[in-house]
Design an enzyme around this catalytic site. Structure first.
Site, PDB file in Angstrom:
ATOM      1  N   ASN A 219      29.936  14.710  -6.357  1.00  0.00           N
ATOM      2  CA  ASN A 219      29.980  15.121  -4.963  1.00  0.00           C
ATOM      3  C   ASN A 219      31.012  14.244  -4.248  1.00  0.00           C
ATOM      4  O   ASN A 219      31.646  13.381  -4.872  1.00  0.00           O
ATOM      5  CB  ASN A 219      28.596  15.043  -4.305  1.00  0.00           C
ATOM      6  CG  ASN A 219      27.992  13.646  -4.321  1.00  0.00           C
ATOM      7  OD1 ASN A 219      28.710  12.639  -4.295  1.00  0.00           O
ATOM      8  ND2 ASN A 219      26.669  13.573  -4.369  1.00  0.00           N
ATOM      9  N   ARG A 220      31.210  14.462  -2.953  1.00  0.00           N
ATOM     10  CA  ARG A 220      32.269  13.735  -2.239  1.00  0.00           C
ATOM     11  C   ARG A 220      32.062  12.216  -2.351  1.00  0.00           C
ATOM     12  O   ARG A 220      32.989  11.479  -2.691  1.00  0.00           O
ATOM     13  CB  ARG A 220      32.279  14.150  -0.763  1.00  0.00           C
ATOM     14  CG  ARG A 220      33.390  13.461   0.050  1.00  0.00           C
ATOM     15  CD  ARG A 220      33.161  13.627   1.531  1.00  0.00           C
ATOM     16  NE  ARG A 220      33.315  14.992   1.969  1.00  0.00           N
ATOM     17  CZ  ARG A 220      34.468  15.524   2.404  1.00  0.00           C
ATOM     18  NH1 ARG A 220      35.563  14.784   2.422  1.00  0.00           N
ATOM     19  NH2 ARG A 220      34.516  16.773   2.798  1.00  0.00           N
ATOM     20  N   ARG A 221      30.852  11.751  -2.062  1.00  0.00           N
ATOM     21  CA  ARG A 221      30.577  10.305  -2.098  1.00  0.00           C
ATOM     22  C   ARG A 221      30.811   9.746  -3.495  1.00  0.00           C
ATOM     23  O   ARG A 221      31.441   8.693  -3.653  1.00  0.00           O
ATOM     24  CB  ARG A 221      29.137  10.052  -1.653  1.00  0.00           C
ATOM     25  CG  ARG A 221      28.663   8.621  -1.824  1.00  0.00           C
ATOM     26  CD  ARG A 221      27.197   8.475  -1.419  1.00  0.00           C
ATOM     27  NE  ARG A 221      26.638   7.217  -1.899  1.00  0.00           N
ATOM     28  CZ  ARG A 221      26.155   7.022  -3.117  1.00  0.00           C
ATOM     29  NH1 ARG A 221      26.164   8.036  -3.989  1.00  0.00           N
ATOM     30  NH2 ARG A 221      25.662   5.852  -3.481  1.00  0.00           N
ATOM     31  N   GLU A 222      30.324  10.445  -4.510  1.00  0.00           N
ATOM     32  CA  GLU A 222      30.488   9.986  -5.887  1.00  0.00           C
ATOM     33  C   GLU A 222      31.949   9.940  -6.298  1.00  0.00           C
ATOM     34  O   GLU A 222      32.365   9.045  -7.047  1.00  0.00           O
ATOM     35  CB  GLU A 222      29.701  10.897  -6.831  1.00  0.00           C
ATOM     36  CG  GLU A 222      28.195  10.775  -6.691  1.00  0.00           C
ATOM     37  CD  GLU A 222      27.444  11.892  -7.376  1.00  0.00           C
ATOM     38  OE1 GLU A 222      26.219  11.752  -7.574  1.00  0.00           O
ATOM     39  OE2 GLU A 222      28.076  12.934  -7.702  1.00  0.00           O
ATOM     40  N   ASP A 290      22.400  19.956  -8.648  1.00  0.00           N
ATOM     41  CA  ASP A 290      21.897  20.424  -9.939  1.00  0.00           C
ATOM     42  C   ASP A 290      22.195  21.906 -10.123  1.00  0.00           C
ATOM     43  O   ASP A 290      22.603  22.350 -11.197  1.00  0.00           O
ATOM     44  CB  ASP A 290      20.388  20.192 -10.043  1.00  0.00           C
ATOM     45  CG  ASP A 290      20.023  18.715 -10.029  1.00  0.00           C
ATOM     46  OD1 ASP A 290      20.904  17.882 -10.265  1.00  0.00           O
ATOM     47  OD2 ASP A 290      18.839  18.414  -9.777  1.00  0.00           O
TER      48      ASP A 290
END
Length: 345
Positions: A219-222, A290
């Site tokens: 995701n964006r943060r990851e 998921d």
């Protein structure tokens, strides 16, 4: 992106012929819902009168649950404890016809068990009586220790067999001790040997080398954390980070989920592709990632292009965020989601 109703039906129809193996941290998610009626005389905390409860497969098990709900033959590989949460999880998985033969049961660690306690409130909105919920607390019972040597050997022996029998493999890393570089390398090499798709849902706490995988889905943060770059909402910044990750790990399809901003897909030799969110109502975003990796990988296994798979994943996520809890969807709901949107096939 537009594709015909015939093409959509062709891809969705192939879901039921696809075999997908999910390897990762297995959990059981329990929810307790009730009403707060008073403050406890023992401490300044609310007293919740429980009205209903439910349990669902969580973590990597929720990815397999999404695959099974979409009609695929889903298998799971991981570890659970020799305890009641583990027994409950196996029962839930068997109820969904998810393969559990490569799940190791160990007396050396507990099953990861997350309990979410939620207060139910009601409010009037446009003359409608709407039920809302607020999570009060989450209780985690888990171990993050690495696998014991015997369990690791057992798991690796199983993976050599399982990967050959499936069309695609998803590694789902929640940083609970199962996934390490040795496992990642084994899975990617084995999958490449047999021409299988490998999709990775990475965890920034585990900076592994994912080189050779087919799909990477942060995701964006990851994405920012994995790249070691300060987080930013700037579109150019996320594109630069995604490009860095794709080149570093030689990933064929890099899919970044952007929440309310949709998804960004980078493919080798192609222009970046952005698909805006398809969600019309957002009640709960838990589990949407998921759903996204399950739908994207399943679509690729069913013969979709990267862009087609991204659109399918985006529409699938748009369905589940309109439901409460760690939800799933079926093919009929996914097809209906396409017909609801203005750029329908």
């Amino acid at each position: 992106m537009h594709f015909s109703s015939k093409r959509l039906a062709e891809i969705l129809g192939a879901f039921q012929r696809s075999r997908i193996l999910v390897i990762g941290d297995l959990m059981i998610d329990e929810f307790l819902w009730g009403k707060v009626t008073r403050i406890s005389p023992e401490a300044p905390v609310p007293v919740l009168d429980v009205q209903r409860r439910a349990a669902y497969p969580g973590g990597a098990a929720n990815v397999a649950r999404n695959l099974a709900s979409l009609g695929a033959h889903a298998g799971l590989s991981g570890i659970i404890g020799q305890d009641k949460p583990g027994q409950d999880l196996l029962r839930l998985l068997n109820d969904k016809s998810i393969g559990t033969g490569s799940i190791r049961i160990s007396s050396l660690r507990p099953t990861t068990h997350k309990t979410r306690i939620c207060a139910i409130t009601r409010q009037l909105h446009d003359h409608l009586d709407i039920e809302d919920q607020q999570q009060i607390v989450r209780v985690d019972d888990e171990s993050r220790a690495p696998l014991d040597p015997e369990s690791k050997r057992w798991l690796f022996d199983r993976l050599h067999e399982e990967i050959q029998r499936h069309d695609a493999v998803i590694i789902e890393d929640y940083a609970k001790g199962l996934i390490d570089q040795e496992l990642v390398t084994l899975v990617i090499n084995e999958a490449k040997t047999h021409g299988k798709i490998v999709a990775i849902d990475p965890n920034p706490n585990n900076p592994f080398d994912w080189s050779g995988a087919t799909v990477l889905k942060p995701n964006r943060r990851e994405a920012f954390l994995t790249a070691g770059v300060p987080h930013s909402q700037d579109e150019d910044a996320i594109l630069q980070v995604a490009t860095t990750l794709q080149k570093k790990h030689a990933i064929r399809h890099l899919l970044v989920t952007l929440g309310e901003a949709g998804m960004l897909l980078l493919e080798e030799g192609q222009k970046p592709y952005h698909t805006p969110t398809r969600a019309q109502d957002v009640f709960d975003v838990s589990g949407a990632g998921d759903t996204a990796i399950a739908a994207f990988t399943l679509a690729l296994a069913a013969g979709a292009t990267g862009i087609e798979a991204a659109e399918i994943a985006n529409h699938a996520a748009g369905v589940v965020v309109g439901k409460l809890g760690t939800a799933t969807l079926n093919v009929e709901e996914l097809h209906h989601m396409f017909t609801r949107n203005p750029d329908k096939p």
